[in-house]
Design a protein around this motif. Structure first.
Motif, PDB file in Angstrom:
ATOM      1  N   ASN A 165       0.824  -1.210   0.000  1.00 18.53           N
ATOM      2  CA  ASN A 165       0.000   0.000   0.000  1.00 18.53           C
ATOM      3  C   ASN A 165       0.858   1.260   0.000  1.00 18.53           C
ATOM      4  O   ASN A 165       0.521   2.258  -0.641  1.00 18.53           O
ATOM      5  N   VAL A 166       1.964   1.218   0.722  1.00 20.98           N
ATOM      6  CA  VAL A 166       2.892   2.351   0.703  1.00 20.98           C
ATOM      7  C   VAL A 166       3.396   2.563  -0.719  1.00 20.98           C
ATOM      8  O   VAL A 166       3.443   3.697  -1.222  1.00 20.98           O
ATOM      9  N   LEU A 216      10.440   0.822   1.041  1.00 17.31           N
ATOM     10  CA  LEU A 216       9.018   0.573   1.285  1.00 17.31           C
ATOM     11  C   LEU A 216       8.840  -0.266   2.555  1.00 17.31           C
ATOM     12  O   LEU A 216       7.920  -0.019   3.348  1.00 17.31           O
ATOM     13  N   MET A 217       9.724  -1.248   2.746  1.00 16.62           N
ATOM     14  CA  MET A 217       9.654  -2.053   3.966  1.00 16.62           C
ATOM     15  C   MET A 217       9.961  -1.195   5.198  1.00 16.62           C
ATOM     16  O   MET A 217       9.396  -1.424   6.276  1.00 16.62           O
ATOM     17  N   HIS A 218      10.847  -0.243   5.035  1.00 19.25           N
ATOM     18  CA  HIS A 218      11.167   0.651   6.153  1.00 19.25           C
ATOM     19  C   HIS A 218       9.913   1.395   6.610  1.00 19.25           C
ATOM     20  O   HIS A 218       9.644   1.499   7.814  1.00 19.25           O
ATOM     21  N   VAL A 219       9.136   1.892   5.650  1.00 16.00           N
ATOM     22  CA  VAL A 219       7.887   2.573   6.013  1.00 16.00           C
ATOM     23  C   VAL A 219       6.929   1.582   6.662  1.00 16.00           C
ATOM     24  O   VAL A 219       6.253   1.906   7.652  1.00 16.00           O
ATOM     25  N   GLY A 220       6.860   0.354   6.121  1.00 15.08           N
ATOM     26  CA  GLY A 220       6.027  -0.671   6.737  1.00 15.08           C
ATOM     27  C   GLY A 220       6.448  -0.967   8.160  1.00 15.08           C
ATOM     28  O   GLY A 220       5.607  -1.209   9.043  1.00 15.08           O
ATOM     29  N   ASP A 221       7.749  -0.941   8.423  1.00 10.97           N
ATOM     30  CA  ASP A 221       8.259  -1.152   9.779  1.00 10.97           C
ATOM     31  C   ASP A 221       7.798  -0.033  10.714  1.00 10.97           C
ATOM     32  O   ASP A 221       7.388  -0.293  11.853  1.00 10.97           O
TER      33      ASP A 221
END
Length: 789
Positions: free
Chosen positions: A569-570, A597-602
């Motif tokens: 989604n990010v 993107l995973m960083h934002v998910g984190d």
């Protein structure tokens, strides 16, 4: 199938059964009733399998990945495939594809493997058109008759991610069941068909699936992934970051499902070719064969393929007889090719066809692909497509006669499907539910999608550890994280909250850390590197006291579905260029985009009150700001979280060379006190009076003053004790009156004062390193990049 002696094509075709038509050449007709019973039994089992989340899959990776199985008795050696049988199988499979990459690989496969696996995937989205129904059933039956087991990847999780059916997974599963019921009615041989539900398989096997996905991610450039998008030239500057994720995940599916053959449409060819390129990267000789079938044109002018958003562009499997006739009656049906223009869509056909007549396309690929087919129209019978096409182009066969004959054929092919939904109670109920869902006009959910199992929103103060950019940790990375933890501890004490050190080990995979040594697994090396990093932090008294250490891989597995939906989604919200800006890349490996993107998910999963990060390359300030930007974008959604504060601390430097030196020299964790550290420190740049570029002063701050210590230094005026860096810096920069070039603190005296702190640090580090498991130390110490061999 042969139609003889009947002028009325509707009557003639209606007299034939669809299953006889779909039976591959050489399949005995008397076997059909028995096959139908087997299909019903198989489908019933599949229905029960799909309706319970987490159900065990036949021939799947789920159960074997979770617990070991008892060793099975050795199976007898598979009989060799005879040359005649291998040729039959090859020709049957080859007839499915408009292109085969490569024919040599296909011949090798069917000659050596009595049974092999083919794969296709579909996203349950509410409607099935004739290419997915009739055309796919025919192709699947050819593949299974050739000895294959066909695996359908029911991408219900991707439909959930794309907010289909209002983001209701139960409804999406019902739509998936509708597709299966259509294929049952269409005569697909389900004895050798396997339906795998992504929502179950990906969650049950989250570790292996996403590890595979990240390993693929790190191999490709953004430029290569962009080529996977059709009409890319028009979307080059409008790509979202998520659009680079989809091809990688589809490539992952191929290996996750252990597919020998990718049997998808030509529109997926570029994505499937990624799998073969990935095999080159990892040194795998047996590559998946790419068998790409033709894409039927849309019924409207200029449509390279059918569109579900335009009801008149395709015939759908639930269309009644009259609707089929109406759509074909208004279908585009030219006799002459139009001149090409710049606005023409990119062709999805690998065969040259300037005419692009969808009616003729249906005749060729829907009607005439049936075994022994004859097309009857306008009172005549055409034994092959070429003769029917020639008659139409010459005017001998009128357009309306062509369309009436085609409508009769299509309706007859679809009639068994209609009968199945009319007579089978389960199929009837499934169709009723799907129609009901369409009437509901379900709206996508508006809540913020995030994994929320790491703590209450706003309760954490988080420091993210650096990724191991090289096999050897620098002392700078450890000291910078130590400084960030100190600032985070102060913040937690002042405002409350749990202190968390987050280890981004999955991001390290995406960034290709430890990825170039074929003898050692990158995941093992990364785990070992973080064990060493934690030991180094623990060498400094009190640094890890009260700190919760959380690995990214562990956090993801707490709720992999919500985590990855949030990551994607990010990506859907941000343009690719914006993420490029955050990671500091103009172009490069796609792994950097995925890691961002995973960083934002984190950050969404942690929902911290505060993020503390070192400045510069050692920190994540730009990625943190990207996360804050996304949180603010979603402020109006249900379950929104407050944007975290981002606090920056100066980067601690352990570089011993001066600014602008041709070779950067710095202290590493792996350095031995003697001779490495002492030699580097002795040669450290320390210019008289220079307080701005002084590695020795930087070490004094990190190893002495940051922990509340003081430093006794011999000055030109005698010994003095300094309690902070500011006063020491002032003394170092104070010139002596009447003594040109001399300063209050001589470089040699400064080094002599700081040396004991360096010695103490490396003595403690050596003891901490000795406590790390030797196997882990060896993984890092013996890592050898391929380029260095």
């Amino acid at each position: 199938m042969v139609v003889q002696g009947e002028a009325d094509t509707r009557t003639a075709l209606a007299a034939l059964t669809l299953r006889a038509r779909l039976a591959p050449t050489g399949a005995p007709a008397q076997q059909q009733p028995q096959q139908q019973q087997q299909q019903q039994a198989t489908a019933a089992g599949m229905k029960a399998d799909a309706t319970s989340k987490g159900a065990k899959k036949a021939d799947g990776a789920g159960e074997s990945a979770k617990k070991p199985k008892a060793a099975a008795p050795a199976a007898p050696a598979a009989p060799a495939v005879s040359p005649e049988e291998a040729e039959r199988r090859f020709q049957l499979l080859r007839s499915v594809g408009e292109e085969c990459v490569t024919e040599e690989d296909l011949r090798n496969l069917v000659s050596k493997k009595p049974s092999f696996r083919l794969y296709d995937g579909f996203e349950p989205s509410g409607r099935m058109h004739i290419a997915q129904g009739i055309f796919k059933a025919l192709n699947v039956n050819k593949c299974t008759s050739a000895g294959g087991r066909f695996v359908f990847w029911v991408a219900d999780w991707f439909a959930l991610m794309n907010d289909k059916m209002g983001g209701d997974l139960d409804k999406i599963k019902v739509v998936g069941q509708y597709f299966i019921e259509v294929w049952k009615g269409a005569g697909m041989d389900l004895d050798n068909v396997e339906f795998r539900w992504a929502s179950d398989d990906i969650i049950d096997n989250a570790g292996p699936y996403w590890d595979q996905m990240l390993d693929i991610t790190k191999r490709f450039t953004i430029a290569r992934i962009k080529k996977c998008c059709q009409i890319m030239g028009r979307l080059e500057n409008k790509l979202t970051a998520a659009q680079v994720l989809y091809p990688i995940m589809q490539c992952t599916d191929i290996f996750f499902l252990r597919a020998d053959i990718c049997q998808l449409g030509v529109d997926q060819r570029k994505v499937n070719m990624l799998a073969r390129e990935y095999c080159d990267f990892i040194g795998r000789k047996l590559k998946p064969v790419i068998l790409s079938h033709h894409m039927l044109y849309g019924l409207a002018e200029g449509q390279a393929k059918m569109s579900k958003s335009n009801p008149d562009s395709a015939i759908f499997m639930e269309d009644p007889v009259s609707e089929v006739e109406r759509k074909l009656d208004i279908a585009y049906c030219p006799r002459e090719a139009k001149a090409k223009s710049a606005d023409d869509p990119e062709s999805l056909s690998l065969v040259e066809d300037d005419l692009k007549n969808p009616c003729l396309d249906y005749v060729q690929h829907i009607v005439m692909t049936q075994p022994n087919a004859v097309f009857a129209a306008g009172g005549r019978e055409y034994p092959d497509f070429e003769s029917a096409r020639a008659a139409f182009l010459s005017g001998e066969l009128a357009e309306q006669d062509l369309k009436r004959g085609l409508a009769a054929c299509v309706n007859t092919l679809m009639q068994p499907v209609r009968d199945h939904f009319a007579s089978d109670p389960h199929a009837k109920r499934v169709l009723e539910l799907v129609r009901e869902y369409k009437r509901e006009e379900a709206k996508p959910p508006t809540r913020l999608k995030r994994m929320g199992k790491l703590g209450a929103a706003g309760s954490l103060v988080v420091v993210m550890a650096p990724c191991p950019a090289s096999p050897r940790w620098s002392l700078s990375e450890v000291l910078s994280t130590k400084a960030a933890l100190k600032r985070a501890r102060e913040e937690a004490a002042a405002g409350g909250g749990e202190l968390v050190l987050y280890l981004p080990d999955l991001n390290a995979i995406a960034l290709n850390c430890f990825g170039e040594d074929k003898k050692r697994k990158a995941t093992d090396c990364i785990a070992a590197a973080y064990a060493i990093f934690l030991a180094a932090l623990g060498a400094f008294e009190g640094v890890l006291a009260g700190v919760r250490v959380l690995r990214q891989s562990e956090a993801m597995l707490m709720d992999p579905s919500d985590y990855w939906v949030s990551v994607i989604n990010v990506g859907r919200r941000f343009q690719l260029d914006r993420v490029h800006e955050a990671v500091g890349l103009e172009e490069g490996r796609v792994g950097a985009i995925v890691a961002a993107l995973m960083h934002v998910g984190d950050v969404l999963a942690l929902a911290p009150r505060c993020l503390v990060t070192p400045e510069g390359p050692a920190g994540f300030a730009a990625q943190h700001e990207l996360a804050v930007e996304y949180v603010r974008m979603c402020a109006d959604q249900a379950d929104a979280i407050a944007p975290p504060a981002v606090l920056r601390v100066p980067t601690a430097s352990a570089v011993t060379s001066g600014v602008g030196a041709p070779n950067v020299i710095e202290l590493l964790l792996a350095d031995k006190l003697k001779p490495d550290v002492k030699k580097k420190f002795k040669q450290a740049f320390c210019e008289p009076g220079n307080t701005e570029d002084s590695p020795v002063l930087a070490l004094a701050e990190s190893l002495v003053f940051a922990d509340g210590g003081s430093l006794e230094v011999v000055t030109a005026e005698g010994p003095r004790t300094f309690a902070d860096l500011a006063s020491l810096r002032a003394a170092v920069g104070t010139p002596l009156e009447g003594r040109d070039g001399d300063f209050l603190v001589h470089p040699a005296d400064l080094k002599q004062a700081v040396a004991p702190a360096v010695d103490r640090a490396y003595t403690a580090l050596a003891k901490a390193m000795d406590a790390v498991d030797k196997k882990m130390r060896d993984l890092v110490d013996k890592y050898r990049p391929a380029a260095a061999k």
